[in-house]
Scaffold this motif. Structure first.
Motif, PDB file in Angstrom:
ATOM      1  N   LEU A   1       0.803  -1.214   0.000  1.00 52.69           N
ATOM      2  CA  LEU A   1       0.000   0.000   0.000  1.00 52.69           C
ATOM      3  C   LEU A   1       0.840   1.270   0.000  1.00 52.69           C
ATOM      4  CD1 LEU A   1      -2.677  -1.216   2.564  1.00 52.69           C
ATOM      5  CD2 LEU A   1      -2.976  -0.958   0.102  1.00 52.69           C
ATOM      6  N   GLY A   2       2.167   1.112   0.134  1.00 56.67           N
ATOM      7  CA  GLY A   2       3.035   2.281   0.114  1.00 56.67           C
ATOM      8  C   GLY A   2       3.117   3.002   1.436  1.00 56.67           C
ATOM      9  N   TRP A   3       2.725   2.338   2.536  1.00 57.89           N
ATOM     10  CA  TRP A   3       2.804   2.966   3.859  1.00 57.89           C
ATOM     11  C   TRP A   3       4.198   2.835   4.451  1.00 57.89           C
ATOM     12  CZ3 TRP A   3      -2.242   0.425   6.207  1.00 57.89           C
ATOM     13  CH2 TRP A   3      -3.354   0.861   5.454  1.00 57.89           C
ATOM     14  N   ILE A   4       4.900   1.767   4.089  1.00 53.66           N
ATOM     15  CA  ILE A   4       6.258   1.548   4.582  1.00 53.66           C
ATOM     16  C   ILE A   4       7.110   1.046   3.427  1.00 53.66           C
ATOM     17  CG2 ILE A   4       5.437   0.952   6.918  1.00 53.66           C
ATOM     18  CD1 ILE A   4       6.075  -1.984   6.268  1.00 53.66           C
ATOM     19  N   ASP A   5       8.433   1.121   3.608  1.00 53.99           N
ATOM     20  CA  ASP A   5       9.312   0.378   2.719  1.00 53.99           C
ATOM     21  C   ASP A   5       9.904  -0.770   3.534  1.00 53.99           C
ATOM     22  OD1 ASP A   5      11.390   1.469   4.249  1.00 53.99           O
ATOM     23  OD2 ASP A   5      11.923   2.968   2.746  1.00 53.99           O
ATOM     24  N   GLU A   6      11.024  -1.302   3.141  1.00 54.85           N
ATOM     25  CA  GLU A   6      11.549  -2.477   3.833  1.00 54.85           C
ATOM     26  C   GLU A   6      12.074  -2.159   5.230  1.00 54.85           C
ATOM     27  OE1 GLU A   6      14.375  -4.385   1.373  1.00 54.85           O
ATOM     28  OE2 GLU A   6      12.896  -5.107  -0.073  1.00 54.85           O
ATOM     29  N   THR A   7      12.290  -0.884   5.532  1.00 55.15           N
ATOM     30  CA  THR A   7      12.926  -0.553   6.819  1.00 55.15           C
ATOM     31  C   THR A   7      12.183   0.474   7.654  1.00 55.15           C
ATOM     32  OG1 THR A   7      14.277   1.180   5.775  1.00 55.15           O
ATOM     33  CG2 THR A   7      15.211  -1.050   5.870  1.00 55.15           C
ATOM     34  N   LYS A   8      11.277   1.268   7.054  1.00 56.08           N
ATOM     35  CA  LYS A   8      10.714   2.395   7.807  1.00 56.08           C
ATOM     36  C   LYS A   8       9.378   2.821   7.208  1.00 56.08           C
ATOM     37  CE  LYS A   8      13.205   5.775   4.964  1.00 56.08           C
ATOM     38  NZ  LYS A   8      13.578   4.733   3.981  1.00 56.08           N
ATOM     39  N   PRO A   9       8.571   3.576   7.977  1.00 59.02           N
ATOM     40  CA  PRO A   9       7.376   4.200   7.413  1.00 59.02           C
ATOM     41  C   PRO A   9       7.780   5.270   6.399  1.00 59.02           C
ATOM     42  CG  PRO A   9       7.300   4.178   9.815  1.00 59.02           C
ATOM     43  CD  PRO A   9       8.689   3.805   9.426  1.00 59.02           C
ATOM     44  N   VAL A  10       6.914   5.511   5.424  1.00 59.53           N
ATOM     45  CA  VAL A  10       7.210   6.510   4.392  1.00 59.53           C
ATOM     46  C   VAL A  10       5.967   7.345   4.128  1.00 59.53           C
ATOM     47  CG1 VAL A  10       9.010   5.133   3.271  1.00 59.53           C
ATOM     48  CG2 VAL A  10       6.634   4.874   2.545  1.00 59.53           C
ATOM     49  N   GLY A  11       6.170   8.438   3.413  1.00 60.07           N
ATOM     50  CA  GLY A  11       5.058   9.251   2.937  1.00 60.07           C
ATOM     51  C   GLY A  11       4.155   9.765   4.027  1.00 60.07           C
ATOM     52  N   GLU A  12       2.848   9.635   3.790  1.00 54.20           N
ATOM     53  CA  GLU A  12       1.858  10.196   4.697  1.00 54.20           C
ATOM     54  C   GLU A  12       1.902   9.550   6.077  1.00 54.20           C
ATOM     55  OE1 GLU A  12      -1.948   9.973   2.916  1.00 54.20           O
ATOM     56  OE2 GLU A  12      -1.515  11.447   1.350  1.00 54.20           O
ATOM     57  N   LEU A  13       2.257   8.267   6.134  1.00 57.15           N
ATOM     58  CA  LEU A  13       2.326   7.622   7.440  1.00 57.15           C
ATOM     59  C   LEU A  13       3.439   8.224   8.282  1.00 57.15           C
ATOM     60  CD1 LEU A  13       1.481   5.567   9.521  1.00 57.15           C
ATOM     61  CD2 LEU A  13       2.836   3.840   8.328  1.00 57.15           C
ATOM     62  N   MET A  14       4.601   8.430   7.685  1.00 65.77           N
ATOM     63  CA  MET A  14       5.694   9.052   8.433  1.00 65.77           C
ATOM     64  C   MET A  14       5.305  10.463   8.865  1.00 65.77           C
ATOM     65  SD  MET A  14       8.609   8.997   9.864  1.00 65.77           S
ATOM     66  CE  MET A  14       9.730   7.718   9.292  1.00 65.77           C
ATOM     67  N   ALA A  15       4.658  11.207   7.971  1.00 64.20           N
ATOM     68  CA  ALA A  15       4.231  12.564   8.330  1.00 64.20           C
ATOM     69  C   ALA A  15       3.244  12.533   9.502  1.00 64.20           C
ATOM     70  CB  ALA A  15       3.603  13.247   7.122  1.00 64.20           C
ATOM     71  N   ALA A  16       2.332  11.560   9.479  1.00 62.18           N
ATOM     72  CA  ALA A  16       1.357  11.453  10.570  1.00 62.18           C
ATOM     73  C   ALA A  16       2.038  11.107  11.888  1.00 62.18           C
ATOM     74  CB  ALA A  16       0.309  10.405  10.218  1.00 62.18           C
ATOM     75  N   LEU A  17       3.051  10.244  11.842  1.00 57.21           N
ATOM     76  CA  LEU A  17       3.784   9.907  13.063  1.00 57.21           C
ATOM     77  C   LEU A  17       4.539  11.119  13.596  1.00 57.21           C
ATOM     78  CD1 LEU A  17       5.166   6.387  12.044  1.00 57.21           C
ATOM     79  CD2 LEU A  17       3.280   6.877  13.610  1.00 57.21           C
ATOM     80  N   GLU A  18       5.101  11.914  12.701  1.00 57.42           N
ATOM     81  CA  GLU A  18       5.775  13.137  13.128  1.00 57.42           C
ATOM     82  C   GLU A  18       4.797  14.081  13.820  1.00 57.42           C
ATOM     83  OE1 GLU A  18       8.789  14.298  13.180  1.00 57.42           O
ATOM     84  OE2 GLU A  18       9.978  12.943  11.946  1.00 57.42           O
ATOM     85  N   GLU A  19       3.585  14.166  13.281  1.00 60.86           N
ATOM     86  CA  GLU A  19       2.594  15.091  13.827  1.00 60.86           C
ATOM     87  C   GLU A  19       2.131  14.708  15.229  1.00 60.86           C
ATOM     88  OE1 GLU A  19      -0.562  15.302  11.034  1.00 60.86           O
ATOM     89  OE2 GLU A  19       0.649  16.299   9.485  1.00 60.86           O
ATOM     90  N   THR A  20       2.342  13.473  15.646  1.00 61.35           N
ATOM     91  CA  THR A  20       1.935  13.086  17.003  1.00 61.35           C
ATOM     92  C   THR A  20       2.760  13.795  18.066  1.00 61.35           C
ATOM     93  OG1 THR A  20       3.466  11.197  17.126  1.00 61.35           O
ATOM     94  CG2 THR A  20       1.281  10.794  16.145  1.00 61.35           C
ATOM     95  N   GLY A  21       3.966  14.238  17.700  1.00 59.84           N
ATOM     96  CA  GLY A  21       4.833  14.878  18.678  1.00 59.84           C
ATOM     97  C   GLY A  21       5.449  13.913  19.667  1.00 59.84           C
ATOM     98  N   LEU A  22       5.354  12.602  19.381  1.00 59.50           N
ATOM     99  CA  LEU A  22       5.838  11.578  20.308  1.00 59.50           C
ATOM    100  C   LEU A  22       6.929  10.748  19.652  1.00 59.50           C
ATOM    101  CD1 LEU A  22       2.341  10.332  21.548  1.00 59.50           C
ATOM    102  CD2 LEU A  22       3.863  11.922  22.748  1.00 59.50           C
ATOM    103  N   THR A  23       7.703  10.073  20.474  1.00 57.78           N
ATOM    104  CA  THR A  23       8.672   9.085  20.004  1.00 57.78           C
ATOM    105  C   THR A  23       8.330   7.749  20.637  1.00 57.78           C
ATOM    106  OG1 THR A  23      10.266   9.294  21.811  1.00 57.78           O
ATOM    107  CG2 THR A  23      10.413  10.926  20.017  1.00 57.78           C
ATOM    108  N   PRO A  24       8.905   6.644  20.133  1.00 57.67           N
ATOM    109  CA  PRO A  24       8.610   5.339  20.745  1.00 57.67           C
ATOM    110  C   PRO A  24       8.938   5.266  22.228  1.00 57.67           C
ATOM    111  CG  PRO A  24       9.593   5.027  18.592  1.00 57.67           C
ATOM    112  CD  PRO A  24       9.684   6.495  18.886  1.00 57.67           C
ATOM    113  N   ALA A  25       9.752   6.170  22.720  1.00 57.52           N
ATOM    114  CA  ALA A  25      10.077   6.164  24.152  1.00 57.52           C
ATOM    115  C   ALA A  25       9.000   6.828  24.988  1.00 57.52           C
ATOM    116  CB  ALA A  25      11.418   6.865  24.381  1.00 57.52           C
ATOM    117  N   ASP A  26       8.059   7.525  24.350  1.00 54.12           N
ATOM    118  CA  ASP A  26       7.037   8.270  25.084  1.00 54.12           C
ATOM    119  C   ASP A  26       5.811   7.416  25.343  1.00 54.12           C
ATOM    120  OD1 ASP A  26       8.557  10.617  25.073  1.00 54.12           O
ATOM    121  OD2 ASP A  26       7.842  11.126  23.053  1.00 54.12           O
ATOM    122  N   ARG A  27       5.239   7.645  26.492  1.00 53.85           N
ATOM    123  CA  ARG A  27       3.985   6.974  26.813  1.00 53.85           C
ATOM    124  C   ARG A  27       2.894   7.505  25.879  1.00 53.85           C
ATOM    125  NH1 ARG A  27       1.470   6.515  32.936  1.00 53.85           N
ATOM    126  NH2 ARG A  27      -0.147   4.962  32.435  1.00 53.85           N
ATOM    127  N   GLY A  28       2.104   6.646  25.353  1.00 56.42           N
ATOM    128  CA  GLY A  28       1.046   7.057  24.441  1.00 56.42           C
ATOM    129  C   GLY A  28       1.410   6.939  22.977  1.00 56.42           C
TER     130      GLY A  28
END
Length: 710
Positions: A388-415
């Motif tokens: 579907l083009g949401w990820i490549d072999e190693t990471k999220p790409v495109g709109e999914l990566m942008a949406a993750l950035e917009e959360t303001g969180l990292t995997p170390a953060d609760r939530g």
């Protein structure tokens, strides 16, 4: 040919290869290589390198034969012996070419001698100790095509289409919408947290869908409201969907009408072989203004001008080339869990085409259809997300990566997990359950029917299970003793149990006379085939039409023999049928009131069939996954069914069959937790075969401990 002079490098220098007298070394080299060619062709593997070896050996054999016959200095007896050996090489070449007639073209006078062939010729001559003068460099030839590329075809109708319109219309949307580069999440491992966000469970996995303005479509047909929602989303501009509705909720119609709403033509539809004709029928029904064509074999009969191209996974490798250049604007992949192994050739073909479409069109429609996106592991998601083009072999790409950035969180953060799950769902996961969107659909249940296997068959199965258990116990004890040097260990080492079970599961060296978990289950299926057929016959006489599912051909044969003896008419759906024969049997079961039973292959008929004329089905053999079992049941429990559905699962009591049934049921929690928000615990991702061996070994060890204690 000039011969090498021996080099004088001193007494301590290693001995250099010396030329053999009378080119005896060349004949030996040719004999060795021709046997390699013969072996490869016998295995049905005439790869490009094998074809090159065949050509070079044949050419060198001709040259050497002419040289030997013209050599007056060689003794007559030696010359006769060399010619005899060369005749032997020629015989092997001839018999090999008889197996694969295409090799003969490599010996024609106008056959092309590639750079690789010239290089191999030099290597073989030098291996025989013959000096080869360097030839002047020539312009490099194109690389020799791979075996996969050699299989590719371009149907004549597609050539006609290309000639009629040699230039694709300009698509200015191919200037992709740029998304901001990751800043805060750069360097973070994100795929694993995304998967864990679904493993952790949560709310039902379905994106927000618009309310449809209408459920009516061309031709007076009507969609159910949940189907019309997906079509409305496509009309509003959404372009990627993991359509994971439970089986039986009409995903085919949703996909076809979403493509029409998005004007995603030409549209490629990739499907299992057994449902190609069904997709063509559905396309004619739901989108009659857009002609569909079905690809068979090399595609000689396809309509190159059609809007919808339907191709099955098995022949896709032949057509990847021209499909990638056709200017596709949409792609639908049915039963998308087929591509869960990203390393398989089937998956690579599908992923290549999806990427090719995105290269040409910035916002194509790409849909993955599967009612069972998760089979054994949460990692089964990754290939579909890549499609579907949401990820490549190693990471999220495109709109999914942008949406993750917009959360303001990292995997170390609760939530982060909850926010990440929501971001993925919003990209286009659509999951509806029958109980939620088809309230008028009747209930279904799975009822186990224990049967006793008596007589010689029962004794044989129990003895085979005991033999398998003893082999596992012996290996466990030997390993335990080696680890602890004879020290007495209390209790069961569960880690070692799993290791021994894994060894057994992966073992390739078991004697043919020994049983393994696969042969055990097949023997059990054969032993209960007649009992399962008798039960289905009783159902047919008392409750009406019955669907009978089995895994193996011999079980289906036994069932059909039983129905014939009982005077019960039946239809049969198998994997080796033509599309026309398959449809004939489906129509007979559906429309002929005297055809009481349809005998179905679990793999060939588990998808793409509407058999809701029946409300009872018999599962004569167990599958290895809950998903496969569910697919079979949903051939009956689907839109259009008016009666409660019961799946009667025939279980051989006091055998491994019982344990396998329990393990299959435990696997059902995976999709429920990941997609439906259920609290069901996900079991370990190890497969059912491994878990069955673990259970068998642990039961045997407990019995041994109990016997020793008493």
């Amino acid at each position: 040919m000039a011969r090498r002079a021996p080099r004088q490098n001193g007494a301590r220098t290693r001995t250099q290869r010396r030329p053999r007298p009378d080119n005896d070394g060349l004949i030996q080299v040719l004999a060795k290589v021709v046997r390699e060619v013969e072996s490869a062709v016998q295995r049905g593997h005439a790869s490009p390198s094998t074809r090159t070896k065949f050509q070079v050996v044949a050419l060198l054999m001709r040259e050497e034969r002419a040289r030997v016959k013209a050599d007056e200095t060689k003794a007559a007896a030696r010359r006769t012996e060399d010619l005899k050996r060369l005749d032997g090489i020629a015989t092997i070449l001839a018999t090999t070419a008889a197996r694969d007639a295409s090799l003969l073209g490599l010996l024609a006078d106008d056959a092309v001698i590639s750079d690789r062939a010239r290089s191999l010729r030099r290597e073989l001559l030098e291996a025989a100790g013959i000096e080869v003068p360097h030839e002047p460099a020539e312009a490099p030839e194109p690389a020799e095509p791979t075996a996969a590329e050699q299989r590719r075809v371009v149907p004549q109708s597609v050539v006609s289409r290309q000639l009629a319109n040699p230039f694709l219309p300009p698509d200015y949307s191919a200037v992709a919408v740029r998304t901001a580069k990751p800043r805060r999440l750069a360097g973070w491992e994100l795929i694993e947290p995304l998967l864990r966000s679904f493993e952790a469970g949560g709310t039902s996995s379905c994106m927000d869908l618009p309310d449809p303005t209408s459920t009516g479509v061309t031709g007076g047909l009507h969609l159910m409201p949940h189907q019309a929602q997906v079509v409305a989303a496509a009309a509003e501009g959404h372009r990627t969907f993991l359509l994971a509705d439970e089986p039986g909720l009409g995903k085919t119609a949703q996909a076809l009408l979403a493509a029409e709403a998005a004007n995603a033509y030409p549209l490629l539809v990739v499907v299992p072989n057994v449902v190609k004709m069904n997709w063509a029928r559905e396309a004619r029904l739901w989108t009659p203004r857009h002609p569909a064509t079905v690809v068979y074999g090399d595609g000689e009969t396809i309509d190159g001008f059609a809007d919808i191209i339907i191709v099955n996974y098995e022949v896709l490798d032949r057509h990847v080339g021209w499909l990638g250049d056709l200017g596709l604007r949409g792609m639908v992949v049915d039963e998308a869990h087929y591509i869960k192994n990203r390393k398989s050739q089937r998956s690579q073909n599908v992923l290549h085409l999806s990427e090719r479409i995105r290269e040409r069109t910035a916002n194509p429609l790409v849909m993955a259809l599967t009612g069972t996106p998760l089979i054994n592991d949460i990692e089964d998601f990754t290939a579909i997300w890549q499609l579907l083009g949401w990820i490549d072999e190693t990471k999220p790409v495109g709109e999914l990566m942008a949406a993750l950035e917009e959360t303001g969180l990292t995997p170390a953060d609760r939530g982060f997990l909850a926010a990440a799950r929501a971001a993925v769902i919003d990209r286009g996961i659509v999951r509806r359950r029958k109980v939620d969107v088809a309230a008028d659909l009747p209930a279904r249940r799975v009822a186990d029917v224990p049967v006793e296997i008596d007589g010689e068959a029962g004794r044989s199965i129990r003895a085979a299970e005991q033999s398998l258990a003893r082999r596992l116990v012996d290996r466990y004890e030997r390993t335990l003793e080696a680890r602890h040097g004879g020290e007495v260990i209390e209790g069961i080492d569960h880690g070692l149990v799993r290791q021994v079970a894994a060894w057994e599961r992966a073992s390739k060296s078991t004697k043919k006379s020994d049983e393994n978990v696969f042969t055990m289950m097949r023997r059990i299926g054969q032993a209960k085939a007649g009992l399962a057929a008798d039960y289905a016959a009783q159902l047919a006489r008392s409750a009406g039409k019955v669907v009978f599912f089995a895994k193996h051909i011999d079980v289906m044969d036994t069932a059909e023999e039983t129905f014939a003896k009982r005077g019960i008419r039946y239809a049969s759906i198998r994997g080796d049928q033509t599309a026309a024969a398959r449809q004939k049997h489906i129509d007979a079961f559906t429309h002929d009131p005297d055809v009481a039973v349809v005998v179905c292959s679990l793999t060939a008929a588990g998808v793409g069939l509407n058999l809701q004329i029946a409300s009872n089905l018999v599962l004569a053999e167990l599958s290895w996954t809950d998903a496969e079992q569910t697919q079979a049941i949903d051939r009956v429990h689907r839109i259009g069914q008016g009666e409660p559905v019961t799946a009667w699962r025939i279980i051989a009591a006091q055998t491994l069959d019982t344990r396998i049934a329990e393990l299959i049921d435990s696997k059902a929690g995976l999709a429920a937790r990941a997609l439906d928000g259920a609290d069901t615990e996900i079991v370990d991702s190890a497969d059912v075969q491994l878990e069955a061996l673990v259970a068998l070994l642990e039961d045997a060890l407990r019995e041994r401990e109990h016997a020793q204690a008493s």
